[in-house]
Write a protein that holds these residues in place. Sequence first.
Motif, mmCIF file in Angstrom:
data_model
loop_
_atom_site.group_PDB
_atom_site.id
_atom_site.type_symbol
_atom_site.label_atom_id
_atom_site.label_comp_id
_atom_site.label_asym_id
_atom_site.label_seq_id
_atom_site.Cartn_x
_atom_site.Cartn_y
_atom_site.Cartn_z
ATOM 1 N N VAL A 157 0.835 -1.202 0.000
ATOM 2 C CA VAL A 157 0.000 0.000 0.000
ATOM 3 C C VAL A 157 0.867 1.249 0.000
ATOM 4 O O VAL A 157 0.657 2.165 -0.770
ATOM 5 N N ARG A 158 1.831 1.297 0.898
ATOM 6 C CA ARG A 158 2.800 2.396 0.978
ATOM 7 C C ARG A 158 4.161 1.763 1.160
ATOM 8 O O ARG A 158 4.308 0.561 1.127
ATOM 9 N N SER A 159 5.174 2.556 1.403
ATOM 10 C CA SER A 159 6.549 2.062 1.435
ATOM 11 C C SER A 159 6.732 0.853 2.346
ATOM 12 O O SER A 159 7.411 -0.095 1.981
ATOM 13 N N ALA A 160 6.135 0.872 3.524
ATOM 14 C CA ALA A 160 6.307 -0.259 4.436
ATOM 15 C C ALA A 160 4.957 -0.789 4.931
ATOM 16 O O ALA A 160 4.886 -1.462 5.938
ATOM 17 N N ASP A 161 3.885 -0.470 4.207
ATOM 18 C CA ASP A 161 2.548 -0.920 4.590
ATOM 19 C C ASP A 161 2.034 -1.916 3.567
ATOM 20 O O ASP A 161 2.096 -1.670 2.359
ATOM 21 N N PHE A 162 1.507 -3.015 4.079
ATOM 22 C CA PHE A 162 0.968 -4.053 3.220
ATOM 23 C C PHE A 162 -0.454 -4.375 3.636
ATOM 24 O O PHE A 162 -0.808 -4.263 4.805
ATOM 25 N N SER A 163 -1.255 -4.780 2.682
ATOM 26 C CA SER A 163 -2.600 -5.290 2.958
ATOM 27 C C SER A 163 -2.636 -6.742 2.534
ATOM 28 O O SER A 163 -2.074 -7.110 1.496
ATOM 29 N N VAL A 164 -3.299 -7.549 3.333
ATOM 30 C CA VAL A 164 -3.455 -8.961 3.018
ATOM 31 C C VAL A 164 -4.934 -9.219 2.814
ATOM 32 O O VAL A 164 -5.751 -8.932 3.686
ATOM 33 N N LEU A 165 -5.287 -9.729 1.646
ATOM 34 C CA LEU A 165 -6.660 -10.080 1.340
ATOM 35 C C LEU A 165 -6.793 -11.590 1.492
ATOM 36 O O LEU A 165 -6.199 -12.352 0.730
ATOM 37 N N LEU A 166 -7.541 -12.002 2.503
ATOM 38 C CA LEU A 166 -7.785 -13.423 2.749
ATOM 39 C C LEU A 166 -9.112 -13.771 2.093
ATOM 40 O O LEU A 166 -10.173 -13.364 2.558
ATOM 41 N N SER A 167 -9.049 -14.522 1.019
ATOM 42 C CA SER A 167 -10.265 -14.765 0.243
ATOM 43 C C SER A 167 -10.970 -16.061 0.606
ATOM 44 O O SER A 167 -12.100 -16.277 0.172
ATOM 45 N N ASN A 168 -10.348 -16.915 1.395
ATOM 46 C CA ASN A 168 -10.934 -18.224 1.662
ATOM 47 C C ASN A 168 -11.243 -18.445 3.131
ATOM 48 O O ASN A 168 -11.041 -19.536 3.653
ATOM 49 N N ILE A 169 -11.739 -17.421 3.814
ATOM 50 C CA ILE A 169 -12.095 -17.604 5.216
ATOM 51 C C ILE A 169 -13.559 -17.247 5.409
ATOM 52 O O ILE A 169 -14.101 -16.396 4.709
ATOM 53 N N GLU A 170 -14.176 -17.908 6.345
ATOM 54 C CA GLU A 170 -15.581 -17.665 6.641
ATOM 55 C C GLU A 170 -15.760 -16.882 7.944
ATOM 56 O O GLU A 170 -16.779 -16.246 8.146
ATOM 57 N N GLU A 171 -14.753 -16.946 8.837
ATOM 58 C CA GLU A 171 -14.883 -16.321 10.147
ATOM 59 C C GLU A 171 -13.650 -15.483 10.447
ATOM 60 O O GLU A 171 -12.538 -15.842 10.081
ATOM 61 N N LEU A 172 -13.855 -14.362 11.151
ATOM 62 C CA LEU A 172 -12.734 -13.483 11.486
ATOM 63 C C LEU A 172 -11.746 -14.159 12.424
ATOM 64 O O LEU A 172 -10.584 -13.777 12.467
ATOM 65 N N ASP A 173 -12.175 -15.169 13.171
ATOM 66 C CA ASP A 173 -11.242 -15.899 14.041
ATOM 67 C C ASP A 173 -10.095 -16.494 13.229
ATOM 68 O O ASP A 173 -8.956 -16.516 13.682
ATOM 69 N N LYS A 174 -10.397 -16.938 12.019
ATOM 70 C CA LYS A 174 -9.348 -17.512 11.169
ATOM 71 C C LYS A 174 -8.405 -16.419 10.666
ATOM 72 O O LYS A 174 -7.219 -16.655 10.507
ATOM 73 N N ALA A 175 -8.926 -15.228 10.444
ATOM 74 C CA ALA A 175 -8.074 -14.099 10.067
ATOM 75 C C ALA A 175 -7.110 -13.775 11.195
ATOM 76 O O ALA A 175 -5.945 -13.436 10.959
ATOM 77 N N ALA A 176 -7.578 -13.889 12.423
ATOM 78 C CA ALA A 176 -6.711 -13.636 13.580
ATOM 79 C C ALA A 176 -5.575 -14.655 13.642
ATOM 80 O O ALA A 176 -4.449 -14.307 14.009
#
Length: 87
Positions: free
Chosen positions: A22-41
Amino acid sequence: MTATCQTRSRDSTAGGDHIYRVRSADFSVLLSNIEELDKAALVAQRIIDIMRAPLQAEGTDIYLPPSIGIAGFPDDASDAQTLMQLA
């Protein structure tokens, strides 16, 4: 160093997930195969654990502690810009 950070983050995610700079030291991760935010954690914790290892620059250990926020579609927001702001 940012390429190393991106590679480490990519190694923490599953196939089908995407990492964007996104910026010099900022990244975004798009998790496309999860159903619950617990898995994102869980993915966030894996990224934190991997990023705790120092980077090497001219023989010097450099520590870059990550800061991670999580936002989910559609519960937190329905558009990309708001999701990024909330995360």
